[in-house]
Design an enzyme around this catalytic site. Structure first.
Site, PDB file in Angstrom:
ATOM      1  N   HIS A   1      -7.620  -5.083   9.987  1.00 15.31           N
ATOM      2  CA  HIS A   1      -7.275  -4.823   8.591  1.00 15.31           C
ATOM      3  C   HIS A   1      -5.930  -5.438   8.233  1.00 15.31           C
ATOM      4  O   HIS A   1      -5.031  -5.565   9.061  1.00 15.31           O
ATOM      5  CB  HIS A   1      -7.344  -3.333   8.253  1.00 15.31           C
ATOM      6  CG  HIS A   1      -6.230  -2.495   8.787  1.00 15.31           C
ATOM      7  ND1 HIS A   1      -6.422  -1.510   9.729  1.00 15.31           N
ATOM      8  CD2 HIS A   1      -4.910  -2.455   8.497  1.00 15.31           C
ATOM      9  CE1 HIS A   1      -5.284  -0.911   9.993  1.00 15.31           C
ATOM     10  NE2 HIS A   1      -4.343  -1.469   9.255  1.00 15.31           N
TER      11      HIS A   1
ATOM     12  N   ASN B   1      -8.182  -3.170  14.056  1.00 18.27           N
ATOM     13  CA  ASN B   1      -9.550  -3.539  13.688  1.00 18.27           C
ATOM     14  C   ASN B   1      -9.583  -4.736  12.742  1.00 18.27           C
ATOM     15  O   ASN B   1     -10.615  -5.028  12.144  1.00 18.27           O
ATOM     16  CB  ASN B   1     -10.286  -2.346  13.077  1.00 18.27           C
ATOM     17  CG  ASN B   1      -9.619  -1.825  11.810  1.00 18.27           C
ATOM     18  OD1 ASN B   1      -8.690  -2.428  11.282  1.00 18.27           O
ATOM     19  ND2 ASN B   1     -10.107  -0.687  11.314  1.00 18.27           N
TER      20      ASN B   1
ATOM     21  N   GLU C   1      -9.867  -2.236   5.054  1.00 17.91           N
ATOM     22  CA  GLU C   1     -10.605  -1.985   6.286  1.00 17.91           C
ATOM     23  C   GLU C   1     -11.842  -2.895   6.380  1.00 17.91           C
ATOM     24  O   GLU C   1     -12.354  -3.375   5.362  1.00 17.91           O
ATOM     25  CB  GLU C   1     -11.045  -0.517   6.330  1.00 17.91           C
ATOM     26  CG  GLU C   1      -9.914   0.495   6.309  1.00 17.91           C
ATOM     27  CD  GLU C   1      -9.273   0.719   7.663  1.00 17.91           C
ATOM     28  OE1 GLU C   1      -9.292  -0.217   8.499  1.00 17.91           O
ATOM     29  OE2 GLU C   1      -8.761   1.830   7.901  1.00 17.91           O
TER      30      GLU C   1
ATOM     31  N   ASP D   1       0.817  -1.214   0.000  1.00 16.88           N
ATOM     32  CA  ASP D   1       0.000   0.000   0.000  1.00 16.88           C
ATOM     33  C   ASP D   1       0.846   1.257   0.000  1.00 16.88           C
ATOM     34  O   ASP D   1       2.071   1.207   0.123  1.00 16.88           O
ATOM     35  CB  ASP D   1      -0.942   0.009   1.210  1.00 16.88           C
ATOM     36  CG  ASP D   1      -0.278  -0.511   2.485  1.00 16.88           C
ATOM     37  OD1 ASP D   1       0.922  -0.274   2.672  1.00 16.88           O
ATOM     38  OD2 ASP D   1      -0.964  -1.165   3.291  1.00 16.88           O
TER      39      ASP D   1
END
Length: 242
Positions: free
Chosen positions: A138, A136, A143, A67
């Site tokens: 990811h 969370n 996400e 990313d």
């Protein structure tokens, strides 16, 4: 899935580096999927030491990063281009044209995502993909959502993700709101996935991801469907695993 716990970060770093070194020895032209953030830094340090000692070469390898932030130029200190140069690329013999990172400054982000997917397709898949894990659930910047995108795409970062990354920026307001990320479908096509998780604050989410229900609300849980995942945990992150 092979889950390993280590009493110290140094031992975890060495184990992670040994796995990557093994791939390069078996296949000098390996395609490596690389991650950023605090998690892989120690592993990259071990790889740099191994290269300087003449134990491994990256000369025939190709790399793809997961990313990049949208809106940060390559020379911004918190861009992932700068991160990779700082922690790995400038210290090894990987040819510059063999490292690939999404361009978060591209004028047409959708076209950039398509370009990146074409490069991945031309490389015929990733041999080893390194992953960290977000609080969370990811992976990359994928996400939690009702559905996940297979290929490279633009994602709006959740506030908890921006807060977690704020420690790298002068102010929380400086954390970009969007990123380009390799999709979960691409990640799951890697021949081997190396998931590295550190810290007590990740203990609950890594246990949920690897033992709980498979759901797009916890993207890392999809790793349970992959045939060859190696998980490296420090003692704190692995405290819920016996």
């Amino acid at each position: 899935m092979n889950i390993h716990k280590f009493p110290s970060g140094k031992e975890l770093n060495r184990a992670g580096a040994e796995i990557i070194k093994g791939v390069l020895r078996m296949k000098p032209d390996a395609v490596l999927g690389l991650a950023t953030g605090g998690t892989p830094v120690g592993i990259y340090e071990e790889l740099v030491l191994a290269h300087r000692s003449g134990l491994i070469s990256f000369r025939g390898a190709t790399t793809f990063n997961l990313d990049e932030y949208v809106g940060l130029p390559e020379d911004h200190p918190e861009s992932y281009h700068a991160y990779m140069q700082r922690h790995l690329f400038r210290h090894i013999d990987l040819p510059p044209g063999r490292s690939h990172i999404p361009n978060g400054m591209a004028p047409d982000l959708q076209a950039e995502c398509a370009r990146y997917d074409r490069l991945l397709e031309a490389a015929r898949g990733i041999d080893l993909q390194i992953l960290g894990l977000g609080h969370n659930g990811h992976i990359g910047f994928n996400e939690p959502d009702l559905a996940l995108t297979s290929g490279t795409h633009v994602v709006q970062l959740r506030e908890e993700t921006r807060r977690a990354n704020a420690r790298f920026f002068p102010s929380p307001d400086d954390v970009p709101t969007h990123a380009l990320t390799m999709g979960v479908g691409t990640i799951l096509k890697a021949k081997t996935i190396l998931l590295v998780v550190r810290g007590a604050d990740k203990a609950d989410i890594v246990h949920q991801a690897l033992t709980g229900p498979i759901t797009t609300e916890c993207p890392a849980s999809l790793l349970q469907t992959h045939p060859h995942v190696v998980v490296l945990l420090d003692s704190e992150a692995g405290r819920l695993f016996t």
